[in-house]
Structures are given as C-alpha cells and as structure tokens.
Design a protein around this motif. Sequence first.
Motif, PDB file in Angstrom:
ATOM      1  N   TRP A 242       0.828  -1.199   0.000  1.00  0.00           N
ATOM      2  CA  TRP A 242       0.000   0.000   0.000  1.00  0.00           C
ATOM      3  C   TRP A 242       0.864   1.251   0.000  1.00  0.00           C
ATOM      4  CZ3 TRP A 242      -4.621  -1.085  -1.444  1.00  0.00           C
ATOM      5  CH2 TRP A 242      -5.136  -2.362  -1.172  1.00  0.00           C
ATOM      6  N   ILE A 243       0.547   2.153  -0.895  1.00  0.00           N
ATOM      7  CA  ILE A 243       1.339   3.357  -1.111  1.00  0.00           C
ATOM      8  C   ILE A 243       0.581   4.586  -0.607  1.00  0.00           C
ATOM      9  CG2 ILE A 243       2.378   4.833  -2.883  1.00  0.00           C
ATOM     10  CD1 ILE A 243       2.749   2.252  -4.541  1.00  0.00           C
ATOM     11  N   ASN A 244       1.307   5.444   0.104  1.00  0.00           N
ATOM     12  CA  ASN A 244       0.745   6.695   0.629  1.00  0.00           C
ATOM     13  C   ASN A 244       1.608   7.854   0.134  1.00  0.00           C
ATOM     14  OD1 ASN A 244       0.915   8.309   3.847  1.00  0.00           O
ATOM     15  ND2 ASN A 244      -0.539   8.716   2.222  1.00  0.00           N
ATOM     16  N   PRO A 245       1.202   8.514  -0.962  1.00  0.00           N
ATOM     17  CA  PRO A 245       2.001   9.633  -1.484  1.00  0.00           C
ATOM     18  C   PRO A 245       2.229  10.696  -0.416  1.00  0.00           C
ATOM     19  CG  PRO A 245       0.298   9.009  -3.057  1.00  0.00           C
ATOM     20  CD  PRO A 245       0.002   8.265  -1.788  1.00  0.00           C
ATOM     21  N   LYS A 246       3.398  11.301  -0.449  1.00  0.00           N
ATOM     22  CA  LYS A 246       3.787  12.289   0.550  1.00  0.00           C
ATOM     23  C   LYS A 246       2.799  13.451   0.594  1.00  0.00           C
ATOM     24  CE  LYS A 246       7.738  15.096   2.026  1.00  0.00           C
ATOM     25  NZ  LYS A 246       9.117  15.538   1.687  1.00  0.00           N
ATOM     26  N   ASP A 247       2.505  13.878   1.811  1.00  0.00           N
ATOM     27  CA  ASP A 247       1.633  15.029   2.069  1.00  0.00           C
ATOM     28  C   ASP A 247       0.204  14.822   1.582  1.00  0.00           C
ATOM     29  OD1 ASP A 247       3.799  16.441   3.192  1.00  0.00           O
ATOM     30  OD2 ASP A 247       4.437  17.145   1.209  1.00  0.00           O
ATOM     31  N   THR A 248      -0.232  13.563   1.509  1.00  0.00           N
ATOM     32  CA  THR A 248      -1.630  13.262   1.161  1.00  0.00           C
ATOM     33  C   THR A 248      -2.158  12.216   2.130  1.00  0.00           C
ATOM     34  OG1 THR A 248      -1.352  11.328  -0.298  1.00  0.00           O
ATOM     35  CG2 THR A 248      -0.963  13.504  -1.264  1.00  0.00           C
ATOM     36  N   ARG A 249      -3.461  12.015   2.100  1.00  0.00           N
ATOM     37  CA  ARG A 249      -4.089  10.920   2.841  1.00  0.00           C
ATOM     38  C   ARG A 249      -4.487   9.795   1.889  1.00  0.00           C
ATOM     39  NH1 ARG A 249      -8.968  13.680   5.695  1.00  0.00           N
ATOM     40  NH2 ARG A 249      -9.060  14.629   3.628  1.00  0.00           N
ATOM     41  N   ILE A 250      -4.041   9.897   0.659  1.00  0.00           N
ATOM     42  CA  ILE A 250      -4.414   8.917  -0.362  1.00  0.00           C
ATOM     43  C   ILE A 250      -3.689   7.592  -0.110  1.00  0.00           C
ATOM     44  CG2 ILE A 250      -4.272   8.365  -2.827  1.00  0.00           C
ATOM     45  CD1 ILE A 250      -4.471  11.405  -3.343  1.00  0.00           C
ATOM     46  N   ILE A 251      -4.422   6.499  -0.257  1.00  0.00           N
ATOM     47  CA  ILE A 251      -3.855   5.157  -0.196  1.00  0.00           C
ATOM     48  C   ILE A 251      -4.223   4.453  -1.495  1.00  0.00           C
ATOM     49  CG2 ILE A 251      -3.777   2.952   1.041  1.00  0.00           C
ATOM     50  CD1 ILE A 251      -2.764   5.224   2.731  1.00  0.00           C
ATOM     51  N   TYR A 252      -3.237   3.801  -2.122  1.00  0.00           N
ATOM     52  CA  TYR A 252      -3.566   2.985  -3.293  1.00  0.00           C
ATOM     53  C   TYR A 252      -2.594   1.802  -3.372  1.00  0.00           C
ATOM     54  CZ  TYR A 252       0.262   5.442  -5.720  1.00  0.00           C
ATOM     55  OH  TYR A 252       1.475   5.961  -6.067  1.00  0.00           O
ATOM     56  N   PRO A 253      -2.975   0.728  -4.067  1.00  0.00           N
ATOM     57  CA  PRO A 253      -2.124  -0.456  -4.126  1.00  0.00           C
ATOM     58  C   PRO A 253      -0.994  -0.313  -5.128  1.00  0.00           C
ATOM     59  CG  PRO A 253      -4.130  -0.840  -5.376  1.00  0.00           C
ATOM     60  CD  PRO A 253      -4.279   0.520  -4.718  1.00  0.00           C
ATOM     61  N   GLY A 254       0.160  -0.855  -4.776  1.00  0.00           N
ATOM     62  CA  GLY A 254       1.282  -0.873  -5.700  1.00  0.00           C
ATOM     63  C   GLY A 254       1.067  -1.899  -6.800  1.00  0.00           C
ATOM     64  N   ASP A 255       1.736  -1.720  -7.924  1.00  0.00           N
ATOM     65  CA  ASP A 255       1.569  -2.620  -9.067  1.00  0.00           C
ATOM     66  C   ASP A 255       2.043  -4.027  -8.727  1.00  0.00           C
ATOM     67  OD1 ASP A 255       0.665  -0.420 -10.365  1.00  0.00           O
ATOM     68  OD2 ASP A 255       2.253  -0.350 -11.874  1.00  0.00           O
ATOM     69  N   TYR A 256       1.360  -4.997  -9.321  1.00  0.00           N
ATOM     70  CA  TYR A 256       1.693  -6.400  -9.066  1.00  0.00           C
ATOM     71  C   TYR A 256       1.160  -7.252 -10.211  1.00  0.00           C
ATOM     72  CZ  TYR A 256       2.198 -10.886  -6.661  1.00  0.00           C
ATOM     73  OH  TYR A 256       2.567 -12.153  -6.326  1.00  0.00           O
TER      74      TYR A 256
END
Length: 399
Positions: free
Chosen positions: A92-106
């Motif tokens: 799970w990826i959390n871009p800096k300075d955001t509350r966004i969560i999204y899955p990494g590629d696989y």
Amino acid sequence: MLSTSTEAGKDGATRSVVGTAKRALYSGARLLAVWLVVFAVLGLSIEGVARLIFPYVPPSVWDYRGSRPPAYKNSPFFSQDFIQESRSHQNWINPKDTRIIYPGDYSGRWFNVSEGIRRTVGSPETAERRILLIGSSTIYNAEVPDDFTIASRLQAILKDHGIAKIQVLNFGASGVNVAQQLERLKTLTIAPRDIVLFYDGTGDAMQGVFYANFDGWIVGENRKQLDNFIARNRPGIERLARYSRFFNWLYAKSTNYLPEHLKHPDQIKSLAAESKEKLLKGLLETNAYVHSKGASFIHILQPDLFTRPLRDVELPLVQNHFLTMEGTEPALRAAHDEFKSLTGSLTSAGVVAFDATNLLNDVTEPIYIDFAHTNELANQRIAEFLFDALSRSGTLAGN
C-alpha cells in the motif's frame, strides 16, 4: 634427588589441581544438566497445562485463512499458494503530504494491479463509459482472486445484460474513509458520462469510532499501541505461537488491547454521531464534485458482520482479536445505529443513494472471513445489488 623429589611433588600438585578442576567441571556439568532437565520438565509441564486450558488462537489473519475456514470451504480457488500470494502481493502506497492510499503494481496468478487499479476480469478493450468503483479493502477484495472481486462480478453481470461498452474500474484501497476516497477521486480523470460509485460505511465507522481518527488510515499509524519489540519480531513470535500453546496464549494476551475511549459508552455514541455527520458531509461534497464533471454519482451503504445478529459459525471471528479487534463490535454497532438515517438524508439532498446493510441477512452459508471482508458468494450478491442500484437510478440508460 631433592630436585627430582621437588619436581615430582610439583607434578603431583598439578595433577591434583587438574583433577580437582575436572571434578568441579564434571560436577558443574552434572548440575547444569540437572537444571536443564528441571527447566525442560517445567517447560513441558507449563506447555501441557496450557494445552489443556487454552484453546489455540490462529496468531494472524493469514494463519486463520490458511486453515481453510468455513467461508472458504467451497471456494474453488483455495490453496496455500493462493493465501501466500494474497498476503505477499499487498503493497500500500501513501504519497507524501496526502491521505491517499492505493495499491502498488503487481502481476501474479490470482492478483494483478496496474497503476493503482486492481484488474477487473472481462473488462472491455474499448469502452464508451466507465464505472469508477471506489471504496476500502471491501472493494479491493484481497480475499478472492481477480475473477471473484465485486468489480469483476459486476462486469460479468453487465455483459450478461448485453451491456458491453461500460468498463468497471476497481479503485479499492485498504482502510480508507470517504474523505480519503474523495481525495483520490480528485486525482482521477472523470469523463462526462462516467459513473462514480462509492461503496462504504464500515471504513468511516472504524476510523471515526474505533480509532477516533477522522483523518483516516495512514500506513503504519493505526497500531502504534503495539510494543516495538513485538512489531520488530512478529514473524518469529508468530512462529513460536503456532507450535507452543503457552506462547500462543502469551502472544494473544500481549497484543490485545482496548482503546481507552471504547471503555466509555457515552464517548462511543458521541463518536458515532460525529462519524455520521462527517460521512454525510463528505458524500454531499463528493456528489457536487462528480456532478461538476458532468458525471453521475451513486452511494451504497455497505453491510458488515455487525449490521445483523451474529451466527454461531461466526463466533470464532469475534473471539480472535487478530481477526476482529476487541471493541470493534460495540464501535460498529453504535455507528450503524447512527448510519440508519444516512441514506434518507442523502436522498433528501438529491443524492442517488441505497442502503445495502441488510443485503446479506438471509444468506445462510458462511460468507465472512473477518468482521468486514467477504468471500466470493457474498461478492456476487453485492455485485447484483450494485447492478440493481445502477438500473434503478437510470444511470445505465442508453448504456
């Protein structure tokens, strides 16, 4: 002669010292062996008593799922390799300075993610419209292969009804609330004829009531209460807990905690009411944003284990805090009481909204893998509900 006698005396003294040392060493070794035997007997006794007194608790979500629990008994895809990939593929990826969560590629056998979107099986190569299906982990569906996600089942239902030019996109992400869903939505391109479908409720209830954290889940934040030693040594501790009943009991006890605010019913009720208000506000803002893009918005209030009375087969899910943390049930039940009016409030405000909290009440087969996540049988039922909501709302008109 005197010199020889003296040397002989020295040799005798040396042999005497060496002999004494050997005897002391031998005696010490025997004493150590006795103590080792005592500790071994004591350890075996403790382990034996523990096995008589304490039931085995699967020491992780993955141990439980790997045991092929009732919800997986008839799953055609179940295997230990599937469970392993289900666990290992998640990043799970959390871009800096955001509350966004999204899955990494696989790219795998059962799980495939590209550009933060989980694969929807049967998605048309060319599409005239899109359904952006957005929610938490209950939309991502890490409990099933790509073919059995809610998104893939909805895509199949559309095809069965002759709707071949609408593409379903799976924007599920672990633990997010509506505010985080909206933040991510604002980073996406929305075409005028797109349909944005939010499926949520449990994530907002958990973040707002259980964690008392309205900002939402950020990777690594929610369980800071756990001791650092346990966090650093979790794999080894879990391994011990699988084979020793005493360590199994000790691990379960040392990682079980109840947030302080959940010890006070008035605080639970207050947080539930605040969660409902924030959820309503977030959905109204989302509706306005989507309409500003010329697209359609639909909200679905989701079911979970506590939107209806527990079944006997579901008791192990709430008795193991690795599956359902202590305090989850009162937190969610209080939130659901507040959320009962949510769909009516949204509808009154002009938002297309549906309440699915009773959707799974009549399902007699085991469908829950923990307090929120469901198997392929429930996912099919949920996808059918979403299709019905889309049809009733008129958003599919003209395909």
